[in-house]
Write an enzyme that holds these catalytic residues in place. Structure first.
Site, PDB file in Angstrom:
ATOM      1  N   ASP A  62       1.059  -9.321   4.973  1.00 43.32           N
ATOM      2  CA  ASP A  62       1.034  -7.767   5.506  1.00 43.32           C
ATOM      3  C   ASP A  62      -0.515  -7.355   5.730  1.00 43.32           C
ATOM      4  O   ASP A  62      -1.408  -7.992   4.792  1.00 43.32           O
ATOM      5  CB  ASP A  62       1.649  -6.749   4.514  1.00 43.32           C
ATOM      6  CG  ASP A  62       1.915  -5.661   5.276  1.00 43.32           C
ATOM      7  OD1 ASP A  62       3.260  -5.509   5.612  1.00 43.32           O
ATOM      8  OD2 ASP A  62       0.938  -4.954   5.610  1.00 43.32           O
ATOM      9  N   GLN A 109      -2.793   2.333   9.394  1.00 43.06           N
ATOM     10  CA  GLN A 109      -1.742   3.229   9.805  1.00 43.06           C
ATOM     11  C   GLN A 109      -1.669   4.578   9.082  1.00 43.06           C
ATOM     12  O   GLN A 109      -2.226   4.618   7.950  1.00 43.06           O
ATOM     13  CB  GLN A 109      -0.499   2.295   9.342  1.00 43.06           C
ATOM     14  CG  GLN A 109      -0.315   1.046  10.074  1.00 43.06           C
ATOM     15  CD  GLN A 109       0.572  -0.043   9.312  1.00 43.06           C
ATOM     16  OE1 GLN A 109       1.502  -0.456   9.799  1.00 43.06           O
ATOM     17  NE2 GLN A 109       0.261  -0.399   8.111  1.00 43.06           N
ATOM     18  N   ALA A 145      -1.135 -11.283  10.563  1.00 43.53           N
ATOM     19  CA  ALA A 145      -0.223 -12.317  10.449  1.00 43.53           C
ATOM     20  C   ALA A 145      -0.735 -13.244  11.626  1.00 43.53           C
ATOM     21  O   ALA A 145      -0.652 -14.494  11.347  1.00 43.53           O
ATOM     22  CB  ALA A 145       1.117 -11.685  10.792  1.00 43.53           C
ATOM     23  N   ASP A 190       8.940  -8.973  10.495  1.00 47.52           N
ATOM     24  CA  ASP A 190       9.335  -7.865   9.731  1.00 47.52           C
ATOM     25  C   ASP A 190       8.206  -6.655  10.230  1.00 47.52           C
ATOM     26  O   ASP A 190       7.663  -6.177   9.188  1.00 47.52           O
ATOM     27  CB  ASP A 190       9.311  -7.827   8.403  1.00 47.52           C
ATOM     28  CG  ASP A 190      10.086  -6.613   7.592  1.00 47.52           C
ATOM     29  OD1 ASP A 190      10.552  -5.644   8.597  1.00 47.52           O
ATOM     30  OD2 ASP A 190      10.391  -6.685   6.444  1.00 47.52           O
ATOM     31  N   GLU A 197       7.070  -3.848   2.037  1.00 50.34           N
ATOM     32  CA  GLU A 197       7.663  -3.191   0.951  1.00 50.34           C
ATOM     33  C   GLU A 197       8.279  -4.112   0.161  1.00 50.34           C
ATOM     34  O   GLU A 197       8.766  -3.765  -1.020  1.00 50.34           O
ATOM     35  CB  GLU A 197       8.626  -2.249   1.611  1.00 50.34           C
ATOM     36  CG  GLU A 197       9.594  -3.168   2.265  1.00 50.34           C
ATOM     37  CD  GLU A 197      10.765  -1.978   3.210  1.00 50.34           C
ATOM     38  OE1 GLU A 197      11.554  -1.466   2.468  1.00 50.34           O
ATOM     39  OE2 GLU A 197      10.384  -1.651   4.472  1.00 50.34           O
TER      40      GLU A 197
END
Length: 338
Positions: free
Chosen positions: A137, A62, A169, A186, A117
């Site tokens: 994550d 990312q 995941a 999330d 986060e």
């Protein structure tokens, strides 16, 4: 005439790797009148005045930026999309976590897909019944710099009940033997070339996620923009896809100031959701350590009522997410730019 302000585009990163420390210092020195612009659509941008750029770079998966904005505090931006901002992230994360946990009779285990986060884990750990929170994550770099810079979540990251896993995941759920009371999505919004869109598909929900829920388990996911002009991008499709897999599916929405839009969540189970506003408030008082800033029983019940246009779109939606037929919001992930 004064000097034109510097505009900082996250989607304008070099595709060849991280920015150098020297470039980051130069950015900091030029930020006296600088703005970050998020491209919402081809003809629409949302701008933030900046104090500084704390971090920017490209991980394996990312584009990442941590910005210090004048209006919203520290803001995490992934693939050019605002993920959360310091001043109002409590709205998003209370909405993501607490409705499902409060609807469950006795939640003890939570598996969070994404959440690097740490804020989703922080909220789940407020529940006195909680025995284990797994936060999975895919991006070590996101986790590392959120742990470093987002001081509000330092206690959550070091909590003895948190099990932090760096993995996809989907792969992590596939290999695990245990089941969970709550599974939380999330995840970043589905953008073309991003790492997350496959975790919004029917096959994933049906073959991998649902079998990992306990008998009375609940799944909840963030579901993207749900505003009057944006709800057809992905929100209605995510809802319709989940409806193919679970017996009981509920949507709820609220406005997130830093997102400049109404946001949506989808909650699903094979057991009906039946909790009054009064009972939800009672459970908040008895189950949760600390005080919630946004969510209470009456608000939650009101949040499940959507306007006529969104309601009709939800009822009429026919698209089902598959790997071959996904919907994306505006923007592109790293895989489309390399």
């Amino acid at each position: 005439m004064g000097e034109a302000p510097q505009v900082f585009y996250v989607n304008g990163y070099s595709k060849y790797g991280h920015e150098t420390d020297e470039n980051l210092v130069n950015d900091q020195n030029q930020l006296h009148d600088s703005w970050y612009e998020e491209v919402i659509d081809h003809d629409l941008k949302w701008s933030f005045s900046l104090n500084s750029v704390l971090h920017k770079g490209i991980s394996e998966y990312q584009e990442i930026a941590l910005l210090d904005t004048k209006r919203f505090g520290k803001a995490l931006v992934i693939d050019g999309k605002m993920q959360s901002a310091e001043i109002d992230e409590f709205i998003y994360h209370e909405c993501l976590i607490h409705p499902a946990l409060l609807c469950h009779p006795n939640p003890k285990t939570v598996f969070i897909m994404g959440g690097g986060e740490g804020s989703a884990a922080r909220e789940a750990l407020k529940h006195k019944s909680m025995e284990r929170v797994i936060m999975c994550d895919i991006d070590q770099e996101v986790v590392d710099f959120c742990r470093q810079y987002l001081t509000v979540n330092r206690e959550a990251f070091s909590h003895k009940k948190l099990d932090l896993v760096i993995n996809c995941a989907k792969a992590e759920l596939e290999k695990r033997k245990e089941k969970f009371d709550i599974i939380v999505g999330d995840l970043a919004d589905p953008v073309e070339g991003g790492p997350c869109y496959q975790l919004y598909t029917k096959s994933f929900y049906e073959k991998i996620l649902k079998p990992k829920l306990n008998e009375n388990g609940i799944f909840v996911t963030q579901a993207g923009p749900a505003g009057i002009f944006t709800h057809k991008e992905v929100f209605t499709s995510i809802y319709n896809t989940i409806k193919q897999v679970f017996k009981y599916v509920m949507v709820y929405t609220t406005h997130i100031p830093s997102f400049a839009d109404t946001w949506g969540w989808v909650m699903a189970s094979d057991q009906p959701f039946s909790i009054s506003a009064e009972e939800m408030d009672k459970r908040i008082q008895t189950r949760i350590d600390g005080e919630l800033l946004y969510l209470n029983g009456h608000w939650f019940h009101s949040s499940t009522i959507v306007n006529k246009a969104v309601f009709q779109s939800l009822q009429n939606e026919t698209h089902v997410y598959t790997e071959e037929n996904a919907r994306f919001i505006h923007g592109h992930g790293v895989a489309c730019r390399i």
